[in-house]
Design a protein around this motif. Structure first.
Motif, PDB file in Angstrom:
ATOM      1  N   ARG A 102      -7.899 -21.775 -22.115  1.00  0.00           N
ATOM      2  CA  ARG A 102      -8.254 -22.289 -20.788  1.00  0.00           C
ATOM      3  C   ARG A 102      -7.201 -21.937 -19.743  1.00  0.00           C
ATOM      4  O   ARG A 102      -7.521 -21.656 -18.594  1.00  0.00           O
ATOM      5  CB  ARG A 102      -8.455 -23.797 -20.846  1.00  0.00           C
ATOM      6  N   ASP A 103      -5.940 -21.927 -20.151  1.00  0.00           N
ATOM      7  CA  ASP A 103      -4.846 -21.670 -19.207  1.00  0.00           C
ATOM      8  C   ASP A 103      -4.486 -20.193 -19.104  1.00  0.00           C
ATOM      9  O   ASP A 103      -3.607 -19.842 -18.315  1.00  0.00           O
ATOM     10  CB  ASP A 103      -3.596 -22.461 -19.621  1.00  0.00           C
ATOM     11  N   HIS A 104      -5.141 -19.350 -19.873  1.00  0.00           N
ATOM     12  CA  HIS A 104      -4.771 -17.931 -19.884  1.00  0.00           C
ATOM     13  C   HIS A 104      -5.183 -17.248 -18.583  1.00  0.00           C
ATOM     14  O   HIS A 104      -6.259 -17.527 -18.028  1.00  0.00           O
ATOM     15  CB  HIS A 104      -5.425 -17.222 -21.074  1.00  0.00           C
ATOM     16  N   SER A 105      -4.349 -16.333 -18.117  1.00  0.00           N
ATOM     17  CA  SER A 105      -4.604 -15.674 -16.831  1.00  0.00           C
ATOM     18  C   SER A 105      -5.867 -14.815 -16.853  1.00  0.00           C
ATOM     19  O   SER A 105      -6.456 -14.537 -15.805  1.00  0.00           O
ATOM     20  CB  SER A 105      -3.402 -14.801 -16.446  1.00  0.00           C
ATOM     21  N   ARG A 106      -6.306 -14.392 -18.039  1.00  0.00           N
ATOM     22  CA  ARG A 106      -7.496 -13.533 -18.133  1.00  0.00           C
ATOM     23  C   ARG A 106      -8.748 -14.328 -18.516  1.00  0.00           C
ATOM     24  O   ARG A 106      -9.775 -13.744 -18.860  1.00  0.00           O
ATOM     25  CB  ARG A 106      -7.259 -12.414 -19.140  1.00  0.00           C
ATOM     26  N   ARG A 107      -8.673 -15.644 -18.462  1.00  0.00           N
ATOM     27  CA  ARG A 107      -9.787 -16.504 -18.897  1.00  0.00           C
ATOM     28  C   ARG A 107     -11.077 -16.211 -18.142  1.00  0.00           C
ATOM     29  O   ARG A 107     -12.164 -16.298 -18.705  1.00  0.00           O
ATOM     30  CB  ARG A 107      -9.380 -17.972 -18.704  1.00  0.00           C
ATOM     31  N   ASN A 108     -10.991 -15.832 -16.874  1.00  0.00           N
ATOM     32  CA  ASN A 108     -12.193 -15.618 -16.069  1.00  0.00           C
ATOM     33  C   ASN A 108     -12.379 -14.156 -15.675  1.00  0.00           C
ATOM     34  O   ASN A 108     -12.988 -13.858 -14.651  1.00  0.00           O
ATOM     35  CB  ASN A 108     -12.149 -16.492 -14.814  1.00  0.00           C
ATOM     36  N   SER A 109     -11.876 -13.249 -16.485  1.00  0.00           N
ATOM     37  CA  SER A 109     -12.065 -11.819 -16.240  1.00  0.00           C
ATOM     38  C   SER A 109     -13.123 -11.284 -17.190  1.00  0.00           C
ATOM     39  O   SER A 109     -12.999 -11.432 -18.406  1.00  0.00           O
ATOM     40  CB  SER A 109     -10.748 -11.061 -16.448  1.00  0.00           C
ATOM     41  N   PHE A 110     -14.170 -10.679 -16.639  1.00  0.00           N
ATOM     42  CA  PHE A 110     -15.326 -10.296 -17.439  1.00  0.00           C
ATOM     43  C   PHE A 110     -15.403  -8.780 -17.619  1.00  0.00           C
ATOM     44  O   PHE A 110     -16.404  -8.142 -17.286  1.00  0.00           O
ATOM     45  CB  PHE A 110     -16.608 -10.833 -16.798  1.00  0.00           C
ATOM     46  N   GLU A 111     -14.341  -8.210 -18.168  1.00  0.00           N
ATOM     47  CA  GLU A 111     -14.293  -6.788 -18.459  1.00  0.00           C
ATOM     48  C   GLU A 111     -13.773  -6.595 -19.871  1.00  0.00           C
ATOM     49  O   GLU A 111     -13.005  -7.411 -20.385  1.00  0.00           O
ATOM     50  CB  GLU A 111     -13.395  -6.062 -17.451  1.00  0.00           C
ATOM     51  N   GLN A 112     -14.183  -5.514 -20.491  1.00  0.00           N
ATOM     52  CA  GLN A 112     -13.871  -5.310 -21.894  1.00  0.00           C
ATOM     53  C   GLN A 112     -12.371  -5.288 -22.175  1.00  0.00           C
ATOM     54  O   GLN A 112     -11.887  -6.001 -23.058  1.00  0.00           O
ATOM     55  CB  GLN A 112     -14.502  -4.007 -22.392  1.00  0.00           C
ATOM     56  N   ASP A 113     -11.627  -4.464 -21.441  1.00  0.00           N
ATOM     57  CA  ASP A 113     -10.203  -4.349 -21.730  1.00  0.00           C
ATOM     58  C   ASP A 113      -9.474  -5.672 -21.497  1.00  0.00           C
ATOM     59  O   ASP A 113      -8.561  -6.029 -22.251  1.00  0.00           O
ATOM     60  CB  ASP A 113      -9.578  -3.238 -20.879  1.00  0.00           C
ATOM     61  N   SER A 114      -9.861  -6.388 -20.456  1.00  0.00           N
ATOM     62  CA  SER A 114      -9.241  -7.679 -20.178  1.00  0.00           C
ATOM     63  C   SER A 114      -9.548  -8.664 -21.310  1.00  0.00           C
ATOM     64  O   SER A 114      -8.672  -9.425 -21.745  1.00  0.00           O
ATOM     65  CB  SER A 114      -9.736  -8.226 -18.850  1.00  0.00           C
ATOM     66  N   LEU A 115     -10.795  -8.644 -21.800  1.00  0.00           N
ATOM     67  CA  LEU A 115     -11.168  -9.532 -22.904  1.00  0.00           C
ATOM     68  C   LEU A 115     -10.354  -9.205 -24.151  1.00  0.00           C
ATOM     69  O   LEU A 115      -9.854 -10.108 -24.840  1.00  0.00           O
ATOM     70  CB  LEU A 115     -12.661  -9.394 -23.198  1.00  0.00           C
ATOM     71  N   LEU A 116     -10.179  -7.922 -24.452  1.00  0.00           N
ATOM     72  CA  LEU A 116      -9.445  -7.542 -25.653  1.00  0.00           C
ATOM     73  C   LEU A 116      -7.966  -7.912 -25.540  1.00  0.00           C
ATOM     74  O   LEU A 116      -7.332  -8.299 -26.526  1.00  0.00           O
ATOM     75  CB  LEU A 116      -9.612  -6.049 -25.928  1.00  0.00           C
ATOM     76  N   ARG A 117      -7.430  -7.805 -24.339  1.00  0.00           N
ATOM     77  CA  ARG A 117      -6.031  -8.227 -24.155  1.00  0.00           C
ATOM     78  C   ARG A 117      -5.893  -9.737 -24.337  1.00  0.00           C
ATOM     79  O   ARG A 117      -4.909 -10.227 -24.901  1.00  0.00           O
ATOM     80  CB  ARG A 117      -5.532  -7.797 -22.787  1.00  0.00           C
ATOM     81  N   LEU A 118      -6.872 -10.470 -23.849  1.00  0.00           N
ATOM     82  CA  LEU A 118      -6.874 -11.911 -24.070  1.00  0.00           C
ATOM     83  C   LEU A 118      -6.923 -12.205 -25.569  1.00  0.00           C
ATOM     84  O   LEU A 118      -6.172 -13.052 -26.079  1.00  0.00           O
ATOM     85  CB  LEU A 118      -8.067 -12.546 -23.364  1.00  0.00           C
ATOM     86  N   LEU A 119      -7.787 -11.504 -26.291  1.00  0.00           N
ATOM     87  CA  LEU A 119      -7.910 -11.725 -27.725  1.00  0.00           C
ATOM     88  C   LEU A 119      -6.641 -11.317 -28.467  1.00  0.00           C
ATOM     89  O   LEU A 119      -6.272 -11.946 -29.473  1.00  0.00           O
ATOM     90  CB  LEU A 119      -9.127 -10.970 -28.273  1.00  0.00           C
ATOM     91  N   ASP A 120      -5.966 -10.271 -27.989  1.00  0.00           N
ATOM     92  CA  ASP A 120      -4.656  -9.929 -28.565  1.00  0.00           C
ATOM     93  C   ASP A 120      -3.708 -11.115 -28.451  1.00  0.00           C
ATOM     94  O   ASP A 120      -2.997 -11.477 -29.405  1.00  0.00           O
ATOM     95  CB  ASP A 120      -4.047  -8.731 -27.827  1.00  0.00           C
TER      96      ASP A 120
END
Length: 359
Positions: free
Chosen positions: A227-245
């Motif tokens: 919830r607090d992650h800076s990429r929580r509301n970014s809806f792009e593949q690379d951003s999602l994968l960085r969040l998952l990393d």
């Protein structure tokens, strides 16, 4: 020195050298004749796959270089129309989530019948596998469910994924729902549960839907990391994968166990599964070194053309879900389905024969 879409492969190589990328990485890109217009289209999923198969740290460096040129991560398929300041639709109402969490924490899993609250993902699409009443469903605790639970927990840390396979209508979804709910009771687990991948596909914003499922997996344990992650509301593949990393690092650092359930995965076509965010199941979670300690659970029906190639290629353990109800389980089913409570023993035997022991 600058780089543009018109840059030649040699100019791309020179620019990457100027950015201090290592020679082996530059050569791998140069061998593929990557010009400027193709370089900026590279995604994490592609860089992790052959012919590149770069390590995560190298991929991060390349994507940082791409973002320096474009000013943003490359747009992923399926994300069109999302962003630009547009407020995304929320799938999981905060009041409902709080009610769900409160109910789930009171569930007793040791009786013959388990009453489970509707999960956020199971009520947030146009499809559901369950007959909810007052946002709850009663499920018979079956012997095969216990065996499947032991199968899943035993494979954690030993395999990247497990595959649950069986004909339609045998009770896979009810058992997986019960298991995912039970695993959530351990404060050290982070359990993502998508009850129907076809429903996920049909959502208006699949990225947002997945991110809310991910957030719910952590919030239930009082963990605000997603919830607090800076990429929580970014809806792009690379951003999602960085969040998952980062999620994977968080789980490793905190010694957390992640179980990601994707039920009805056969609801996605072969083409759907190549597009983000659906591609993360086969193209990221079970291949990224970051997630090597965590477990993905995929369920699909055996009586259609669906085929999970990654499970076969990687020798995933397969659980064949084919057992029917025992006599005691039939009695519990009658207790739930009160309209059948007055059936005679002969009637019950007829139901068993007609349904192959799966009412």
């Amino acid at each position: 020195m600058s780089l543009t879409k018109e840059s030649t492969p040699d100019q791309v190589s020179a620019w990457l050298k100027h950015k201090n990328l290592d020679d082996a990485t530059i050569k791998a890109l140069r061998d593929q004749d990557i010009a400027g217009k193709n370089f900026i289209k590279l995604t994490r999923a592609r860089l992790l796959s052959p012919p590149y198969s770069f390590k995560d740290a190298v991929v991060d460096d390349i994507l940082d270089a791409i973002e320096e040129i474009t000013g943003t991560s490359s747009q992923a398929p399926g994300a069109a129309g999302v962003g630009g300041g547009q407020v995304p639709k929320r799938y999981f109402d905060d009041i409902f989530v709080a009610e769900y969490e409160g109910r789930l924490k009171k569930v007793k899993f040791d009786g013959p019948i388990v009453t489970l609250p509707a999960s956020p993902s199971s009520l947030s699409t146009d499809r559901t596998r369950f007959d909810f009443k007052d946002n709850q469903v009663k499920i018979v605790k079956r012997a095969i469910t216990d065996r499947l639970m032991n199968f899943i927990t035993d494979k954690y840390g030993k395999h990247r994924g497990v595959y649950v396979q069986g004909p339609q209508g045998v009770g896979k979804s009810h058992s997986l729902f019960q298991i995912a709910s039970a695993l959530k009771q351990n404060i050290g687990n982070r359990v993502l549960y998508i009850s129907d991948c076809r429903g996920w596909l049909g959502s208006s914003n699949p990225f947002q839907f997945f991110l809310e499922c991910l957030d719910n997996a952590f919030q239930y344990a009082g963990d605000n990391f997603v919830r607090d992650h800076s990429r929580r509301n970014s809806f792009e593949q690379d951003s999602l994968l960085r969040l998952l990393d980062d999620v994977a690092r968080h789980c490793t650092d905190k010694n957390l166990r992640a179980f990601f359930f994707f039920d009805q995965h056969n609801g996605l076509s072969d083409n759907d599964r190549k597009l983000a965010p659906f591609s993360i199941v086969e193209g990221y979670l079970v291949v990224s070194i970051m997630w090597i300690k965590q477990l993905v659970i995929v369920s699909g029906s055996a009586n259609n053309r669906y085929f999970l190639k990654v499970a076969k290629d990687s020798n995933w353990p397969v659980f064949q879900f084919t057992d029917g109800y025992t006599d005691d389980e039939f009695k519990q089913w009658q207790a739930i389905e009160k309209k059948f409570a007055t059936l005679t023993p002969d009637d019950i035997e007829l139901v068993k024969d007609l349904t192959n022991f799966i009412p």
